[in-house]
Motif scaffolding. Sequence first.
Motif, short mmCIF file in Angstrom:
data_model
loop_
_atom_site.label_atom_id
_atom_site.label_comp_id
_atom_site.label_asym_id
_atom_site.label_seq_id
_atom_site.Cartn_x
_atom_site.Cartn_y
_atom_site.Cartn_z
N LEU A 1 1.95 54.78 38.65
CA LEU A 1 3.19 55.13 39.33
C LEU A 1 3.04 55.18 40.84
O LEU A 1 3.99 54.91 41.58
N LEU A 2 1.85 55.52 41.32
CA LEU A 2 1.62 55.58 42.76
C LEU A 2 1.21 54.23 43.35
O LEU A 2 1.26 54.04 44.56
N LEU A 3 0.82 53.29 42.50
CA LEU A 3 0.36 51.99 42.97
C LEU A 3 1.39 51.26 43.83
O LEU A 3 1.02 50.69 44.87
N PRO A 4 2.68 51.25 43.48
CA PRO A 4 3.64 50.56 44.35
C PRO A 4 3.67 51.13 45.77
O PRO A 4 3.77 50.39 46.74
N ILE A 5 3.54 52.43 45.89
CA ILE A 5 3.55 53.06 47.22
C ILE A 5 2.31 52.63 48.00
O ILE A 5 2.40 52.23 49.16
N VAL A 6 1.17 52.67 47.36
CA VAL A 6 -0.08 52.31 48.02
C VAL A 6 -0.06 50.83 48.44
O VAL A 6 -0.41 50.50 49.57
N LEU A 7 0.35 49.96 47.54
CA LEU A 7 0.40 48.53 47.88
C LEU A 7 1.38 48.25 49.01
O LEU A 7 1.11 47.44 49.89
N GLY A 8 2.52 48.92 48.97
CA GLY A 8 3.49 48.75 50.04
C GLY A 8 2.92 49.14 51.39
O GLY A 8 3.07 48.42 52.38
N PHE A 9 2.24 50.28 51.43
CA PHE A 9 1.62 50.72 52.68
C PHE A 9 0.50 49.78 53.12
O PHE A 9 0.31 49.53 54.30
N LEU A 10 -0.27 49.25 52.14
CA LEU A 10 -1.33 48.32 52.51
C LEU A 10 -0.79 47.03 53.10
O LEU A 10 -1.36 46.47 54.04
N ILE A 11 0.33 46.53 52.54
CA ILE A 11 0.95 45.33 53.10
C ILE A 11 1.41 45.60 54.52
O ILE A 11 1.18 44.79 55.43
N LEU A 12 2.08 46.74 54.73
CA LEU A 12 2.53 47.08 56.08
C LEU A 12 1.35 47.29 57.03
O LEU A 12 1.39 46.85 58.18
N LEU A 13 0.33 47.95 56.57
CA LEU A 13 -0.84 48.21 57.39
C LEU A 13 -1.52 46.91 57.81
O LEU A 13 -1.90 46.74 58.97
N LEU B 1 1.97 38.43 44.85
CA LEU B 1 1.33 39.17 43.76
C LEU B 1 1.50 40.68 43.93
O LEU B 1 1.76 41.41 42.96
N CYS B 2 1.38 41.16 45.16
CA CYS B 2 1.58 42.59 45.42
C CYS B 2 3.02 42.99 45.10
O CYS B 2 3.25 44.05 44.50
N LEU B 3 3.97 42.17 45.48
CA LEU B 3 5.38 42.48 45.19
C LEU B 3 5.65 42.48 43.69
O LEU B 3 6.42 43.33 43.20
N ILE B 4 5.03 41.57 42.95
CA ILE B 4 5.20 41.56 41.48
C ILE B 4 4.65 42.85 40.89
O ILE B 4 5.29 43.48 40.04
N VAL B 5 3.47 43.26 41.35
CA VAL B 5 2.87 44.51 40.85
C VAL B 5 3.76 45.70 41.22
O VAL B 5 3.96 46.62 40.41
N ILE B 6 4.29 45.71 42.43
CA ILE B 6 5.18 46.79 42.86
C ILE B 6 6.42 46.84 41.98
O ILE B 6 6.84 47.92 41.53
N ILE B 7 7.02 45.69 41.69
CA ILE B 7 8.21 45.65 40.84
C ILE B 7 7.90 46.17 39.44
O ILE B 7 8.66 46.97 38.88
N PHE B 8 6.79 45.71 38.85
CA PHE B 8 6.41 46.22 37.52
C PHE B 8 6.16 47.72 37.56
O PHE B 8 6.55 48.45 36.64
N GLY B 9 5.50 48.20 38.60
CA GLY B 9 5.24 49.64 38.72
C GLY B 9 6.51 50.44 38.82
O GLY B 9 6.67 51.48 38.18
N LEU B 10 7.46 49.96 39.62
CA LEU B 10 8.75 50.66 39.74
C LEU B 10 9.53 50.60 38.43
O LEU B 10 10.18 51.57 38.04
N TYR B 11 9.47 49.46 37.74
CA TYR B 11 10.16 49.33 36.46
C TYR B 11 9.61 50.33 35.44
O TYR B 11 10.35 50.88 34.64
N MET B 12 8.31 50.58 35.47
CA MET B 12 7.68 51.44 34.47
C MET B 12 7.93 52.92 34.71
O MET B 12 7.61 53.75 33.85
N PRO C 1 10.45 54.23 31.71
CA PRO C 1 9.88 54.62 30.41
C PRO C 1 8.97 55.83 30.47
O PRO C 1 8.93 56.63 29.53
N VAL C 2 8.26 55.99 31.57
CA VAL C 2 7.33 57.11 31.66
C VAL C 2 8.07 58.44 31.72
O VAL C 2 7.68 59.42 31.09
N ILE C 3 9.17 58.48 32.47
CA ILE C 3 9.93 59.74 32.55
C ILE C 3 11.12 59.73 31.60
O ILE C 3 12.02 60.54 31.72
N HIS C 4 11.09 58.81 30.64
CA HIS C 4 12.05 58.74 29.54
C HIS C 4 13.49 58.52 30.01
O HIS C 4 14.42 59.15 29.49
#
Length: 123
Positions: free
Chosen positions: A70-82, A104-115, A118-121
Motif C-alpha cells: 500500500l505504501l509502494l505507490p507513494i514511495v515510487l512516486g517520490f522516487l520518480i520526482l526525486l 513500469l513505475c506508473l503501472i505498479v503505482i496504479i496496481f497498488g492504488l487499485y489494491m 480490496p484490502v480495506i474492503h
Amino acid sequence: MVAALVVALAGTWGITEVLGWKHSLNERLDRSNAGFYTIYALAHIVGAFLVLINFDLASLAVTVEVINALLLPIVLGFLILLESKALPKEYRSKGLYKIISNTLCLIVIIFGLYMIGPVIHLW
C-alpha cells in the motif's frame, strides 16, 4: 537467522543515521556509540519476545507485506520526482530507459492504488 540480523542492523543504522548518532559495528562500545548498540540490542530483544510469546508471526508478516504494497505507490512516486528534480542533470535517466522505467513505475503505482479497495474492503 541471517535475515533477522541484517534487518535489525539496517533498521538500527537508519534510525541512528536520522538521529545523527555515531553508528558502526567496527568500534568498541563507548559513550559515542552507545545509542546504536542499545537500539540494535532492543531490536533483537523485541524480536525474541515476539517469538517467545508465540505471537502469530505469519499474520504479522502478511500484514507487513500488505502495508508495504500500500505504501509502494507513494514511495515510487517520490522516487520518480526525486530522480527528475534532485539529481544532477548528468545522472538523470534519459531517453528510452526513462520512458520504460517511468511506465513500469506508473503501472505498479496504479496496481497498488487499485489494491487499496480490496484490502480495506471497499469492493
